[in-house]
Design a protein around this motif. Structure first.
Motif, short mmCIF file in Angstrom:
data_model
loop_
_atom_site.label_atom_id
_atom_site.label_comp_id
_atom_site.label_asym_id
_atom_site.label_seq_id
_atom_site.Cartn_x
_atom_site.Cartn_y
_atom_site.Cartn_z
N TYR A 183 1.07 -1.19 -0.04
CA TYR A 183 -0.09 -0.04 -0.02
C TYR A 183 0.78 1.23 -0.02
O TYR A 183 2.01 1.35 0.53
CB TYR A 183 -0.98 0.00 1.39
CG TYR A 183 -0.50 -0.16 2.53
CD1 TYR A 183 -0.45 0.94 3.26
CD2 TYR A 183 0.16 -1.22 3.14
CE1 TYR A 183 0.34 0.99 4.52
CE2 TYR A 183 0.71 -1.18 4.38
CZ TYR A 183 0.84 -0.10 5.24
OH TYR A 183 1.53 -0.04 6.30
N GLN A 184 0.33 2.44 -0.53
CA GLN A 184 0.93 3.59 -0.59
C GLN A 184 0.40 4.59 0.54
O GLN A 184 -0.69 4.35 1.21
CB GLN A 184 0.52 4.21 -1.94
CG GLN A 184 0.76 3.38 -3.15
CD GLN A 184 2.30 3.33 -3.63
OE1 GLN A 184 3.04 4.41 -3.36
NE2 GLN A 184 2.68 2.24 -3.91
N HIS A 186 0.46 8.70 1.99
CA HIS A 186 0.78 10.24 1.61
C HIS A 186 1.23 10.64 3.05
O HIS A 186 0.53 10.75 4.08
CB HIS A 186 -0.66 10.73 1.47
CG HIS A 186 -0.39 12.25 0.91
ND1 HIS A 186 -1.60 13.04 0.95
CD2 HIS A 186 0.53 13.15 0.80
CE1 HIS A 186 -1.21 14.23 0.61
NE2 HIS A 186 0.07 14.29 0.53
N THR A 230 -3.10 6.26 0.35
CA THR A 230 -3.49 6.73 -0.63
C THR A 230 -3.47 6.05 -1.88
O THR A 230 -2.85 5.24 -1.89
CB THR A 230 -2.76 8.20 -0.80
OG1 THR A 230 -2.95 9.01 -1.97
CG2 THR A 230 -0.97 7.75 -0.96
N ASP A 231 -4.29 6.45 -2.73
CA ASP A 231 -4.26 5.67 -4.05
C ASP A 231 -3.50 6.73 -5.12
O ASP A 231 -3.24 6.31 -6.34
CB ASP A 231 -5.74 5.48 -4.76
CG ASP A 231 -6.51 4.57 -3.72
OD1 ASP A 231 -5.86 3.70 -3.39
OD2 ASP A 231 -7.63 4.75 -3.66
N LEU A 232 -2.85 7.71 -4.72
CA LEU A 232 -2.33 8.57 -5.55
C LEU A 232 -1.05 7.90 -5.84
O LEU A 232 -0.27 7.36 -5.31
CB LEU A 232 -2.25 9.92 -4.96
CG LEU A 232 -3.40 10.84 -4.51
CD1 LEU A 232 -2.86 12.18 -3.57
CD2 LEU A 232 -4.15 11.16 -5.92
N LEU A 233 -0.56 8.39 -7.11
CA LEU A 233 0.88 7.87 -7.41
C LEU A 233 1.91 8.41 -6.73
O LEU A 233 1.98 9.45 -6.23
CB LEU A 233 1.08 8.44 -8.95
CG LEU A 233 0.16 7.68 -10.12
CD1 LEU A 233 0.40 8.33 -11.54
CD2 LEU A 233 0.19 6.12 -9.82
N PRO A 234 3.14 7.49 -6.73
CA PRO A 234 4.30 8.05 -5.71
C PRO A 234 4.83 9.29 -6.33
O PRO A 234 4.71 9.53 -7.55
CB PRO A 234 5.37 6.88 -6.08
CG PRO A 234 4.53 5.67 -6.56
CD PRO A 234 3.24 6.23 -7.05
N SER A 235 5.38 10.06 -5.30
CA SER A 235 5.85 11.49 -5.77
C SER A 235 7.04 11.29 -6.79
O SER A 235 7.92 10.26 -6.80
CB SER A 235 6.37 12.02 -4.68
OG SER A 235 5.46 12.38 -3.50
N LYS A 236 7.12 12.35 -7.84
CA LYS A 236 8.14 12.18 -8.58
C LYS A 236 9.68 12.99 -8.33
O LYS A 236 10.66 12.51 -8.41
CB LYS A 236 7.78 12.82 -9.96
CG LYS A 236 6.65 11.99 -10.55
CD LYS A 236 6.18 12.70 -11.79
CE LYS A 236 5.17 11.72 -12.72
NZ LYS A 236 4.53 12.32 -13.90
N LYS A 284 4.55 11.13 -1.45
CA LYS A 284 3.71 10.00 -1.64
C LYS A 284 4.56 8.62 -2.00
O LYS A 284 5.50 9.04 -2.97
CB LYS A 284 2.80 10.33 -2.77
CG LYS A 284 1.43 11.05 -2.10
CD LYS A 284 0.55 11.58 -3.19
CE LYS A 284 1.36 12.39 -4.26
NZ LYS A 284 1.50 13.68 -3.86
N GLY A 285 4.52 7.51 -1.51
CA GLY A 285 5.27 6.39 -2.01
C GLY A 285 4.84 4.94 -1.15
O GLY A 285 3.96 5.09 -0.45
#
Length: 442
Positions: A183-184, A186, A230-236, A284-285
């Motif tokens: 799981y991710q 935030h 979170t379901d957001l994509l990992p930070s770039k 996020k990750g």
């Protein structure tokens, strides 16, 4: 040739008689049977991250660093079976590759899973338990070389003792843990006023999966950290996180710490400068990457668990005492939360707890500061973290743990000759003060 050893902080230095590094459970069984013939004392070492002399010995020291790896993951039951010498870092990576995560972790992952369990290592989250609480079964080799398997249903008393045993019952070889599908998280870091944090403490604990904070002495400022699924994509832009954690929280802080060591009167000013530099950022990750924070600046540490609802008055007393005595401290006070459990020697036994940790930069006197803070913790029913510094002995600890005598009875049964005890363990367990009859394990 005998080799001197030291723990991470340098607070413990010793030279064992010999060091054994078994690679299999069978080798451990043979080693224990062979050393029993010569009545050799035995201690176990993980990664050396405890601040107390738990592993100190001049006899045989056993390292499990070659007993590594994930043996199996039961996807249906969400259980992972791992070898006891595996580090939290290596397990996190293996889980990541297999699509799994720990339920929760602390901010350091250098420890072995056996060491982390045996000392009650924890992360933060009022609805989440320590690593010991995440254990559902384990395998233990006793002083006479017998292999025992235990869980809540099999050898139940032994299970409750062995999930946090200080390495005093035997040698852990295998552990089964609850895990979660990958799981991710935030992660948000921000400065907040101390009063605001205390006024909103219940909401912060209840409304966030993970909440922790750091209060900076001689200020009214807190660094608050919130982590939520979170379901957001990992930070770039990972470079911002790396810059904050390595450059600001370690590099710059080391320089400030050196200034405080050389000129202790600067400590309040250094603490205020650090508070002004608290970063505002989010990331996020994957959970296992965000739980962990690099700790390159070395220190001594004491940590106590207190009832979670006692945190506000405890912090108020700590603040007043630090300012009254003008202790030369610039390290922030770390505050985390852990769900109550039923593990006999757990500091969170039968109570949701706030774990409050105080630190002193390596090379600076810490005794007076730690002693003053400890007296506050004890007035509020505090129980020490087993891997951190404290001054309590067996008779003091017995009053704070309702199942203390049960633990000692199981310990006496498994190791009646005290082969797994060193002088430090004898003192904190009160082993020389009281002898207990051996029970029959459930």
């Amino acid at each position: 040739m005998k080799r001197p050893l030291s723990n991470w902080s340098g607070s413990v230095r010793f030279t064992p008689g010999d060091i054994a590094q078994p690679e299999t459970e069978a080798e451990i069984v043979e080693l224990l049977r062979r050393t029993r013939t010569h009545r050799r004392k035995i201690r176990l070492i993980g990664s050396g991250h405890s601040f107390t002399p738990l592993v100190e010995t001049d006899a045989t020291l056993i390292s499990l660093e070659r007993l590594q790896g994930v043996e199996a993951v039961d996807a249906t039951k969400q259980l992972a079976t791992v070898r006891a010498g595996s580090t939290l870092k290596s397990l996190s990576q293996s889980f990541l590759e297999k699509g799994w995560s720990f339920e929760n972790l602390g901010d350091i992952n250098a420890q072995s899973i056996a060491g982390a369990i045996s000392t009650g290592t924890h992360g933060t989250g009022i609805h989440l338990g320590s690593l010991s609480e995440q254990v559902v079964s384990l395998t233990l080799v006793t002083a006479d070389g017998e292999t025992l398997h235990c869980s809540a249903k099999q050898n139940g008393d032994l299970f409750q003792a062995a999930r946090l045993s200080l390495g005093s019952l035997g040698i852990l070889t295998r552990v089964q843990l609850r895990v979660k599908p990958l799981y991710q998280l935030h992660y948000v870091s921000q400065p907040l006023p101390l009063k605001e944090v205390l006024n909103n403490l219940d909401a912060y604990k209840e409304n966030h999966r993970h909440f922790e904070c750091y209060w900076f002495p001689y200020t009214d400022t807190v660094q608050a950290k919130f982590l939520n699924p979170t379901d957001l994509l990992p930070s770039k832009q990972r470079w911002k996180s790396i810059f904050n954690k390595l450059v600001l929280e370690n590099g710059v802080f080391w320089l400030l710490s050196e200034a405080a060591r050389l000129f202790p009167s600067l400590s309040p000013r250094v603490s205020r400068m650090s508070a002004r530099g608290i970063p505002r950022f989010e990331e996020k990750g994957a959970a296992q990457s965000l739980f962990v924070t690099p700790r390159l600046v070395r220190f001594q540490e004491m940590e106590y668990a207190i009832p979670a609802n006692a945190l506000p008055p405890v912090l108020e007393e700590m603040k007043a005492t630090i300012e009254s005595h003008r202790f030369p401290v610039h390290f922030p006070v770390e505050i985390r939360f852990v769900k109550g459990d039923d593990i006999w020697l757990s500091p969170a036994y039968q109570q949701d707890s706030a774990f409050v940790a105080v630190h002193m930069y390596k090379g600076m006197p810490y005794q007076a500061y730690f002693s003053a803070m400890e007296q506050i913790f004890l007035r509020y029913g505090g129980r020490p973290h087993w891997g951190k510094m404290h001054s309590l002995e067996g008779k003091d600890l017995a009053r704070r743990y309702p199942r203390w005598d049960d633990f000692l009875r199981v310990r006496q049964q498994l190791d009646p000759e005290g082969r797994f005890l060193n002088p430090y363990l004898k003192r904190i367990l009160g082993f020389e003060e009281t002898r207990h009859p051996a029970p029959t394990p459930s």
